[in-house]
Write a protein that holds these residues in place. Structure first.
Motif, PDB file in Angstrom:
ATOM      1  N   TYR A   1      47.516 -55.343   5.299  1.00  0.00           N
ATOM      2  CA  TYR A   1      46.077 -55.212   5.458  1.00  0.00           C
ATOM      3  C   TYR A   1      45.482 -54.404   4.185  1.00  0.00           C
TER       4      TYR A   1
ATOM      5  N   GLY B   1      40.597 -58.745  11.920  1.00  0.00           N
ATOM      6  CA  GLY B   1      41.260 -58.892  10.764  1.00  0.00           C
ATOM      7  C   GLY B   1      40.640 -58.712   9.318  1.00  0.00           C
TER       8      GLY B   1
ATOM      9  N   GLN C   1      45.147 -66.744  12.567  1.00  0.00           N
ATOM     10  CA  GLN C   1      44.681 -65.894  11.404  1.00  0.00           C
ATOM     11  C   GLN C   1      44.925 -66.488  10.150  1.00  0.00           C
TER      12      GLN C   1
ATOM     13  N   PRO D   1      47.365 -60.877   5.438  1.00  0.00           N
ATOM     14  CA  PRO D   1      46.616 -61.122   6.568  1.00  0.00           C
ATOM     15  C   PRO D   1      45.009 -61.216   6.215  1.00  0.00           C
TER      16      PRO D   1
ATOM     17  N   ILE E   1      41.055 -63.332  11.297  1.00  0.00           N
ATOM     18  CA  ILE E   1      41.520 -63.797  12.651  1.00  0.00           C
ATOM     19  C   ILE E   1      40.200 -64.813  13.324  1.00  0.00           C
TER      20      ILE E   1
END
Length: 346
Positions: A188, A206, A327, A336, A339
């Motif tokens: 992240y 996210g 995601q 990532p 989401i």
């Protein structure tokens, strides 16, 4: 609990939410939380995704299964740069790759029997995911976990606690910590262009986080996620860990989307006998045990997942809960991103 998943693609292929108020107790908890310094830690070179061999994913005919990698760019060849000045203890330096993906995440600063098939409206039934990165070895974290516990009572929020391991050296090894959760937080950070990781950290859907957010700001981030246009719709056949789920794109999803199974424990109390929280009994909620990627999806046609309990269900605590996360992954490094949907399975 072992989950066997079978995927097939098919060529055929709401927004109203009740805003949850914040109690006076939450405000008090927030004051306690942000009166205590955050603790920052340098990034390390770990894989971006956790693996758990208690989940088997069968993806016949999936053209993406062999075409994507979740590996992060190697950090051992990256320069060491200074960490930003977060309040409290800050790591002396951070190994960070100049080749990391651009900051797509909008990180901000401070402040009976059911019908066989049922549609799940985006705003009414799909919760907003709030991920807390925490540690039993972090003195700043218990108030944040208390705030997460209050959020977990809201059916419109899926609150998940990932315990990281980088404070274990302070004298207490977090019994729920996993290196793959540290790797998720690092991923992240790389996706957002951040230069360090810290605890406690909350990430909403996210994509959004803030340093030292109060209750009002947290609810603002959650409401922003609720009212974003839906990117997918979800239909379910059956209930729990039996049945099928179909995810349909409503627009171009921009490339790879991962569908992951998250296993978590609803609540545990732990007596901490060493480290910064020595002498405290800490209550944890929604403690993530594993995250397993079940399918890599290109989002161009509906995705159907058939879920059934596996043979090793007895290996998991009886109160284990399960959820699916849909995601976006930021390419080329598979970091990532937002989401798009979260689906509680039990």
């Amino acid at each position: 609990m072992k989950i066997a998943v079978m995927k097939q693609t098919r060529q055929n292929q709401g927004l109203k939410a009740a805003r949850q108020g914040v109690s006076a107790a939450a405000a008090v908890l927030a004051l306690l939380l942000w009166a205590t310094p955050l603790t920052a830690q340098p990034l390390s070179d770990m894989p971006a995704d956790g693996s758990d061999d208690s989940i088997a994913a069968e993806t016949p005919g999936n053209p993406l299964s062999d075409g994507f990698s979740n590996d992060l760019p190697a950090a051992d060849h990256a320069p060491v740069i200074s960490a930003p000045d977060y309040p409290g203890r800050t790591a002396p330096g951070v190994a960070f790759s100049e080749r990391a993906a651009p900051a797509f995440n909008s990180f901000s600063g401070a402040d009976g029997q059911t019908p066989a098939v049922r549609a799940m409206p985006q705003a009414a039934a799909l919760p907003v995911v709030v991920e807390l990165f925490t540690s039993q070895g972090c003195s700043s974290c218990p108030p944040a976990e208390a705030m997460l516990a209050m959020m977990a009572q809201d059916p419109q929020i899926l609150a998940l606690a990932y315990h990281v391991d980088y404070w274990d050296y302070l004298g207490w090894a977090d019994i729920f910590a996993r290196p793959e959760f540290t790797a998720r937080q690092e991923a992240y950070a790389r996706a957002a262009g951040e230069r360090s990781i810290y605890t406690p950290q909350m990430i909403v859907a996210g994509r959004d986080t803030a340093l030292a957010p109060g209750p009002a700001q947290m609810m603002g981030l959650i409401d922003a996620a609720r009212y974003r246009p839906a990117m997918v719709t979800v239909q379910r056949e059956g209930d729990g860990l039996n049945g099928a789920i179909e995810i349909t794109p409503l627009s171009d999803l921009g490339g790879r989307v991962d569908v992951s199974m998250v296993r978590y424990l609803p609540e545990r109390e732990v007596e901490v006998t060493a480290g910064e929280n020595r002498g405290r009994v800490v209550t944890h909620v929604n403690i993530v045990q594993s995250v397993e990627t079940l399918a890599a999806w290109d989002g161009t046609a509906p995705l159907r997942l058939t879920i059934r309990p596996g043979e090793s269900a007895s290996d998991q605590p009886p109160d284990t809960r399960h959820a699916l996360l849909v995601q976006q992954m930021l390419m080329p490094y598979g970091l990532p991103g937002p989401i798009l949907a979260a689906i509680r399975l039990d």
